[in-house]
Design a protein around this motif. Sequence first.
Motif: not given
Length: 172
Positions: A84, A107, A140-141
């Motif tokens: 990230l 995030n 973001n993930k």
Amino acid sequence: TFDVTPSRTRYPNVPQIDAFYATLEWRLSANPNVLSVGWSNLIPFTPKYYSEYFARDGYSDQLPDMPLATLQLVSDRFIATMGLPLLRGRTFTAADQDSTPPVAVVNAALAATHFPGQDVVGKRITMRGRSFEIVGVVGNKRHRAMTDPPMPELFVSRRQLPRELGSWISVR
């Protein structure tokens, strides 16, 4: 990735559990093919997630309308291990201990959703009766599926909130 749950008999208290994970991280990191090791209560693409309500300082957040985010209790290197990108501020360091002021990393989805148009670094949120300073913003993930939009996520050092016995270990 793999999950590990140390025996409560062999590791009965938080310092011993933390020492177990630190030793595991050190041993895995000793392999010359390993770039990074981190651990968390959650990893992407598993059905499990933990949501947490939080209040934003300066807002009149009250249940049932308080902001909600996925809470991840993480080791110092988990964010880097997951790849990230750090967008602003910092991530966790060894200086972030249970005895130091609580800090959080959020995030980009949480920042945009719950603090639109604002720089969130330095803002404070309260959860579980503790006030956390937001010290960083990461990319973001996806959590459940690649097609789902990113969920607001809140990362806290495992040392600064009570933690579960088991963890997901991630190795890059």
